[in-house]
Design an enzyme around this catalytic site. Structure first.
Site, short mmCIF file in Angstrom:
data_model
loop_
_atom_site.label_atom_id
_atom_site.label_comp_id
_atom_site.label_asym_id
_atom_site.label_seq_id
_atom_site.Cartn_x
_atom_site.Cartn_y
_atom_site.Cartn_z
N SER A 141 1.43 -47.36 60.79
CA SER A 141 0.26 -46.41 61.02
C SER A 141 1.00 -45.08 60.84
O SER A 141 2.16 -44.91 61.04
CB SER A 141 -0.27 -46.46 62.44
OG SER A 141 -0.88 -45.23 62.60
N TYR A 154 -0.14 -46.57 71.61
CA TYR A 154 -0.05 -47.33 70.06
C TYR A 154 0.94 -46.51 69.31
O TYR A 154 1.67 -47.33 68.45
CB TYR A 154 -1.42 -46.77 69.50
CG TYR A 154 -1.62 -47.04 68.21
CD1 TYR A 154 -2.21 -48.29 67.81
CD2 TYR A 154 -1.72 -46.28 67.05
CE1 TYR A 154 -2.78 -48.70 66.43
CE2 TYR A 154 -1.96 -46.59 65.92
CZ TYR A 154 -2.77 -47.62 65.33
OH TYR A 154 -2.92 -47.93 64.42
P1 NAI Z 1 -9.69 -53.83 63.62
O1 NAI Z 1 -9.87 -53.64 65.12
O2 NAI Z 1 -11.02 -53.85 62.97
O3 NAI Z 1 -9.05 -55.45 63.57
C1 NAI Z 1 -7.85 -55.94 64.25
C2 NAI Z 1 -7.92 -57.22 64.40
O4 NAI Z 1 -6.91 -57.92 65.33
C3 NAI Z 1 -9.18 -57.77 65.12
O5 NAI Z 1 -9.85 -58.90 64.41
C4 NAI Z 1 -8.77 -58.10 66.09
O6 NAI Z 1 -9.68 -59.20 66.87
C5 NAI Z 1 -7.33 -58.70 66.08
N1 NAI Z 1 -6.75 -58.74 67.18
C6 NAI Z 1 -6.50 -57.93 68.16
N2 NAI Z 1 -5.50 -58.35 69.09
C7 NAI Z 1 -5.01 -59.52 68.57
C8 NAI Z 1 -4.27 -60.64 69.14
N3 NAI Z 1 -3.57 -60.37 70.39
N4 NAI Z 1 -3.67 -61.65 68.36
C9 NAI Z 1 -4.45 -61.52 67.12
N5 NAI Z 1 -5.30 -60.83 66.70
C10 NAI Z 1 -5.82 -59.90 67.44
O7 NAI Z 1 -8.52 -52.91 63.29
P2 NAI Z 1 -8.03 -52.42 61.81
O8 NAI Z 1 -8.41 -51.10 61.75
O9 NAI Z 1 -8.50 -53.36 60.78
O10 NAI Z 1 -6.43 -52.40 61.85
C11 NAI Z 1 -5.57 -53.48 61.48
C12 NAI Z 1 -4.35 -52.95 61.58
O11 NAI Z 1 -4.18 -51.84 60.91
C13 NAI Z 1 -3.92 -52.59 63.01
O12 NAI Z 1 -2.48 -53.13 63.18
C14 NAI Z 1 -3.82 -51.22 63.17
O13 NAI Z 1 -3.01 -50.63 64.08
C15 NAI Z 1 -3.28 -51.00 61.66
N6 NAI Z 1 -3.76 -49.53 61.20
C16 NAI Z 1 -5.28 -49.12 61.35
C17 NAI Z 1 -5.61 -47.94 60.79
C18 NAI Z 1 -6.99 -47.32 60.62
O14 NAI Z 1 -7.33 -46.49 60.64
N7 NAI Z 1 -7.94 -48.33 60.90
C19 NAI Z 1 -4.75 -46.81 60.63
C20 NAI Z 1 -3.18 -47.11 60.46
C21 NAI Z 1 -3.00 -48.48 61.20
#
Ligand code: NAI
Length: 258
Positions: A141, A154
């Protein structure tokens, strides 16, 4: 077809960026294993994005070593090998620095940092056994290097993740395994909507620090991830690439147009 016949494991694949990566990898010819703690959403996504000969869903909590190891075993049982591992699962807690409890700290670091570390280890062990290299991608991130005290745990986890990427890249370069990071800016997913961006004021604040004047899309992050997973990125390892609309390099604020 940048990823023809490659087998990719993507954690946090039930929704958001992880799901978009799975869809893009499938379009590039890969077979994908999506893993998530949200079993219902995971299975819905698996049936929506492809057929069982190309997509496997494995319910996994990435903060648990036995489950991460079992995920790699399941991928190998189904598709015979693992060529690409995307450690994408992540969580965020918005809270003031002094409100973070020991439990909160362990929870966020357990999923984001330990989860990525365990994913790197399990995938690298399998790739070394296969003897044909591989690619491991950690979803970092912009918060890995920018200090936002409302999301301290985070930010700490993503800063640490960049060192997982660096140290593992050096450890596994002799085996032809590249380890790289993707550091998105603000992408409108369920994680961001209502937390990182919880009002019109925070949306404008984010955009005022985003030279391109808009949030990114999950498809834009998936495209960078597919590039890094492909042979087009064959000389990139240890680096984290930032698709962030210019946010990291900005040293002032810009007018918000929309
Ligand atoms: P999201 O919350 O939509 O998806 C995250 C997924 O990870 C969810 O399906 C959730 O159930 C799953 N998850 C959570 N804990 C878990 C665990 N213990 N084991 C397995 N799965 C688990 O989030 P998003 O936005 O798609 O983020 C994906 C990645 O991208 C994350 O690592 C986030 O930190 C990173 N990210 C996102 C940004 C954004 O602006 N959306 C910016 C920078 C990084």
């Amino acid at each position: 077809m940048k990823l023809a016949n490659r087998v990719a494991v993507i954690t946090g694949g039930a929704r958001g960026i992880g799901r978009a990566c799975a869809e893009r990898f499938l379009a590039e010819g890969a077979k994908v294993v999506i893993a998530d703690v949200d079993a219902t959403r995971l299975h819905e996504t698996a049936s929506a994005i492809g057929t069982p000969d190309k997509v496997l869903a494995v319910v996994t909590d990435v903060s648990k070593k036995d489950q991460v190891d079992a995920l790699i075993v399941a991928a190998v049982q189904k598709f015979g090998r693992v060529d690409i591992m995307v450690n994408n699962a992540g969580i965020a807690m918005m809270q003031d620095f002094l409100d973070v409890t020991e439990e909160d700290y362990d929870k966020v670091l357990g999923v984001n940092l330990k989860g990525a570390f365990l994913g790197v280890q399990a995938a690298a062990r399998q790739m070394i056994a296969q003897g044909e290299g591989g690619v491991i991608i950690n979803m970092s991130s912009i918060n890995s290097g920018l200090a936002n005290p409302r999301v301290s745990t985070y930010a700490i986890s993503k800063g640490g993740m960049n060192q997982v990427t660096g140290t593992a890249a050096v450890a596994f370069a002799p085996y032809g395994i590249r380890v790289v990071g993707v550091g998105p800016g603000t992408i409108m997913t369920e994680m961001v909507d209502g937390s990182f961006i919880d009002s019109e004021a925070t949306r404008r604040a984010v955009l005022s620090r985003t030279p391109m004047g808009r949030c990114g899309t999950v498809e834009e992050i998936a495209a960078v991830t597919a590039f890094l997973a492909s042979d087009d990125a064959s000389y990139i390892t240890g680096e984290t690439i930032y698709p962030d609309g210019g946010r990291r390099v900005l040293n002032y604020i810009v007018p918000v147009k929309e």
